[in-house]
Design a protein around this motif. Structure first.
Motif, short mmCIF file in Angstrom:
data_model
loop_
_atom_site.label_atom_id
_atom_site.label_comp_id
_atom_site.label_asym_id
_atom_site.label_seq_id
_atom_site.Cartn_x
_atom_site.Cartn_y
_atom_site.Cartn_z
N THR A 214 53.19 95.37 20.76
CA THR A 214 52.75 95.62 22.13
C THR A 214 53.79 95.08 23.11
N GLU A 215 54.01 95.84 24.16
CA GLU A 215 54.94 95.41 25.20
C GLU A 215 54.18 94.77 26.35
N GLU A 216 52.89 95.02 26.36
CA GLU A 216 52.08 94.53 27.48
C GLU A 216 51.94 93.02 27.43
N PRO A 217 51.97 92.38 28.58
CA PRO A 217 51.73 90.94 28.58
C PRO A 217 50.27 90.67 28.20
N PRO A 218 50.04 89.61 27.44
CA PRO A 218 48.65 89.31 27.09
C PRO A 218 47.88 88.85 28.31
N LEU A 219 46.60 88.88 28.19
CA LEU A 219 45.71 88.49 29.27
C LEU A 219 45.93 87.02 29.60
N ALA A 220 46.15 86.74 30.88
CA ALA A 220 46.44 85.37 31.26
C ALA A 220 45.16 84.63 31.64
N GLY A 221 45.17 83.35 31.39
CA GLY A 221 44.10 82.50 31.89
C GLY A 221 42.81 82.61 31.10
N ASP A 222 41.87 81.78 31.51
CA ASP A 222 40.56 81.75 30.87
C ASP A 222 39.63 82.70 31.60
N PRO A 223 38.56 83.10 30.93
CA PRO A 223 37.57 83.89 31.65
C PRO A 223 36.98 83.05 32.79
N PRO A 224 36.59 83.70 33.89
CA PRO A 224 36.00 82.93 34.99
C PRO A 224 34.72 82.24 34.53
N ASN A 225 34.32 81.25 35.30
CA ASN A 225 33.12 80.49 34.99
C ASN A 225 31.88 81.37 35.11
N PRO A 226 31.09 81.45 34.05
CA PRO A 226 29.89 82.29 34.15
C PRO A 226 28.83 81.71 35.08
N ILE A 227 29.08 80.50 35.62
CA ILE A 227 28.12 79.95 36.59
C ILE A 227 28.21 80.75 37.88
N ASN A 228 29.42 81.10 38.29
CA ASN A 228 29.59 81.93 39.47
C ASN A 228 30.46 83.12 39.12
N PRO A 229 29.90 84.10 38.45
CA PRO A 229 30.74 85.22 38.03
C PRO A 229 31.29 85.98 39.23
N PRO A 230 32.46 86.56 39.07
CA PRO A 230 33.08 87.28 40.20
C PRO A 230 32.20 88.45 40.65
N SER A 231 32.36 88.81 41.89
CA SER A 231 31.59 89.93 42.42
C SER A 231 32.15 91.24 41.88
N GLY A 232 31.42 92.30 42.10
CA GLY A 232 31.89 93.62 41.68
C GLY A 232 32.11 93.67 40.18
#
Lengths: 295, 350
Positions: B280-298
């Motif tokens: 794969t040439e794609e960069p891997p997913l960076a960072g950790d998943p966001p905190n499920p206490i306040n999940p991102p909107s949308g």
């Protein structure tokens, strides 16, 4: 489907499974210290039970002229106390009360404390909060002080000291039971049992009790020595057993004035308490390792 | 292998072959976070947030996703080990709570856990562990059922029945756990990371055992794993979860070929390839998943998504079919021409 057993397994003959408790017994027998201590404790208990048949002197018979005789005095192998009563007879008869007030509160506290701890640990939530915070209140007082306070509030006497000592030992046992239960409760095999449709009582009986009673039992065994010392302390303070009943704590109290006259005889009741509690502690240690299935 | 008496009485196939074995709709589980002196609820973990899927009879549904995405919570919801906050479970046409009780559901659904040691009572011989369920339900000869099942999962009952869990290897213990799950003659077995803790060679043996058992007993599996190779091997369909939501679901070949959701794409991109030309040439997913206490909107993935645009943060994408495959669904604005996402418009224009 092929077997995935190791070669070592293949070499092993068909094994008839011994039950869990027979395994504990087998491992316990391999521990010489624990076995010796068990024998001593059993001898003490048997001697106490069969004291009237041992051909001993009358433990209540005082003699003004034979007071505080040393160990080895003719007719009195362990000497006499401050009223000229036979020390050997009094020590053996004293074991009856001492062991009784040492064991009964722990047994009662084991029953009540384990039940409370199991309920708190298994049910959790507000039930846990109510039970454990109440238990915490009792922890605020040192056990000796609590025993003395309850005993003196209830008045002197054997039954009252049994009650007060039971109350003193329920909180620590409940605490141990609660933490053991809570840690077992979170394991997957409890979830698996729930998924098999087991009700709370069945799961507690089959899957929880076997895994928590061991540690609680071992802890309770170690408490018997503390309980004996506390009971002796209550008698020593005059709020437990009343004279002239022979009881080790009480004897220690009355003989304390003779410590300069005949120190060896005066130390005997203390020695008995020491030996018994040491043996009980070593016994519970042996039990703890014997109950570990993995060895 | 002879048939055991456990499956001479197959549970009635009430709904017929076309009725999905289990339909989960809008499963929701929020865990309260309590803190402070009065144990007041200070936050909520959105562990599973509106997860819907169905499992057809006889298929294996793989559930994949990062740790903490709600895979295990979903599994525990399916078997009623934790209570649903919202949503419904329909087992072979019977709605849990109204048509069948939790107890009846659990006869049809069993689970194998990840930790093979923690899921066996150390004080019980494996025979007693396996026989616990049958005994509880008053089946005849629970020990016989247990011995039969131990034999079926490849553990000679004469040599293994009376052993304690610590006397077995991890693979052997997991076989015991499978036998225990089968002892209730379930129709659906949830395998929650059931092979993740095993050595690769043992893992393969257990996977083959699972495949054999599925054919012999006509089982349906929900297979939860983070190992995409294993999921590909055993699953018919795959469901991808992210932060408590389903982002993509579809037939295994379809998803492994084309990933419609950027999260699925990066998940697969992180999978090591055996083929050096296919790296794969794609960069891997960076960072950790966001905190499920306040999940991102949308769209919950928009904080880590390369293609994120304004619409992704403001509006939650719906799970919808993509391309021509009616079975392949994804929740991404890029596949919805009406979303206003620039890439979606481009696609629509083509």
């Amino acid at each position: 489907m092929t077997l995935t057993a190791d070669q070592a397994d293949l070499a092993e003959p068909v094994r008839k499974a011994p039950g869990y408790w027979s395994g504990v017994f087998r491992r316990f027998l391999k521990d010489p210290v624990a076995v010796t201590c068990t024998v001593i404790v059993l001898l003490l208990i048997l001697a106490a039970i069969f004291a009237p048949y041992l051909g001993l002197n009358d433990p209540y018979k005082a003699s003004m002229i034979k007071r505080l005789k040393p160990i080895g005095y003719p007719g009195f192998p362990l000497g006499t106390d401050e009223q000229g009563r036979d020390m050997l007879a009094r020590l053996i008869y004293g074991g009856r009360l001492t062991l009784f007030v040492g064991l009964v509160p722990v047994v009662l506290a084991f029953v009540f404390g384990s039940t409370l701890g199991l309920i708190a640990g298994y049910v959790g939530g507000w039930v846990n909060t109510v039970i454990m915070r109440t238990v915490d209140i009792f922890f605020a007082f040192p056990s000796v002080l609590l025993a003395i306070a309850i005993s003196s509030a209830l008045g002197a006497g054997i039954v009252n000291s049994l009650v007060s000592l039971t109350i003193v030992f329920i909180p620590p046992i409940a605490r141990v039971a609660e933490s053991a239960t809570a840690s077992v409760r979170s394991l997957d095999y409890i979830d698996a049992a729930r998924a098999s449709g087991g009700g709370a009582l069945t799961i507690v009986r089959v899957h929880v009790l076997g895994n928590v009673l061991g540690p609680i039992f071992v802890y309770a065994t170690s408490l018997t020595s503390v309980c004996m010392i506390l009971a002796a302390g209550l008698s020593f303070l005059g709020i437990g057993v009343r004279p002239p009943e022979p009881e080790w704590g009480l004897m220690l109290n009355t003989l304390r004035t003779a410590i300069y006259v005949n120190p060896w005889v005066a130390a005997l009741p203390g020695l008995m308490i020491f030996i018994t509690s040491l043996c009980l502690n070593l016994l519970s240690d042996g039990l703890r390792s014997a109950m570990n299935v993995k060895d | 292998m002879s048939k055991t008496e456990t499956d001479t009485t197959p549970a009635a196939d009430r709904g017929g072959p076309h009725q999905p074995l289990i339909i989960a709709s809008g499963l929701k589980k929020h865990f309260p976070v309590r803190s402070g002196l009065l144990n007041r609820q200070t936050a909520t973990v959105h562990a599973v947030d509106g997860v819907s899927f169905e499992v057809k009879k006889g298929e294996t549904l793989g559930i994949v996703g990062e740790s903490g995405c709600g895979k295990s919570t979903t599994a525990r919801l399916l078997i009623g080990l934790i209570e649903l906050d919202d949503g419904s479970i329909i087992f072979d046409g019977d709605k849990l709570g109204s048509d069948i009780s939790l107890k009846e559901l659990r006869r049809g659904v069993q689970m194998v856990f990840q930790d093979s040691y923690a899921s066996l009572n150390p004080r019980l011989t494996i025979l007693d562990s396996v026989a616990f369920g049958p005994k509880l339900h008053g089946l005849k000869d629970p020990a016989g059922i247990a011995r039969n099942l131990l034999g079926r999962v490849g553990l000679d009952p004469d040599r293994f029945a009376h052993r304690y869990p610590h006397e077995l290897s991890g693979g052997q213990r997991q076989r015991v756990n499978i036998a225990r799950a089968l002892a209730m003659s379930p129709r659906l077995v949830i395998l929650d990371e059931a092979v993740s803790a095993l050595d690769k060679s043992v893992e393969a043996q257990v996977l083959n055992l699972l495949n054999d058992l599925r054919e012999e007993l006509g089982l349906t599996y929900v297979f939860i794993s983070h190992d995409l190779n294993v999921v590909r091997y055993i699953s018919d369909r795959v469901l991808v979860m992210y932060l408590g939501e389903v982002v993509e679901v579809g037939p295994v070949e379809s998803i492994y070929e084309t990933q419609a959701h950027p999260y699925t794409a990066s998940l697969f991109a992180a999978m090591p390839s055996m083929d050096p030309d296919n790296r794969t040439e794609e960069p891997p997913l960076a960072g950790d998943p966001p905190n499920p206490i306040n999940p991102p909107s949308g769209c919950r993935f928009h904080t880590r998504c390369r293609f994120a645009e304004g619409v992704c943060a403001s509006r939650k994408p719906k799970l919808a079919t993509i391309g021509g495959d009616a079975d392949h669904l994804a929740a991404c604005h890029m596949h919805d021409a009406a979303s206003g996402h620039s890439l979606a418009l481009k696609e629509a224009a083509e």
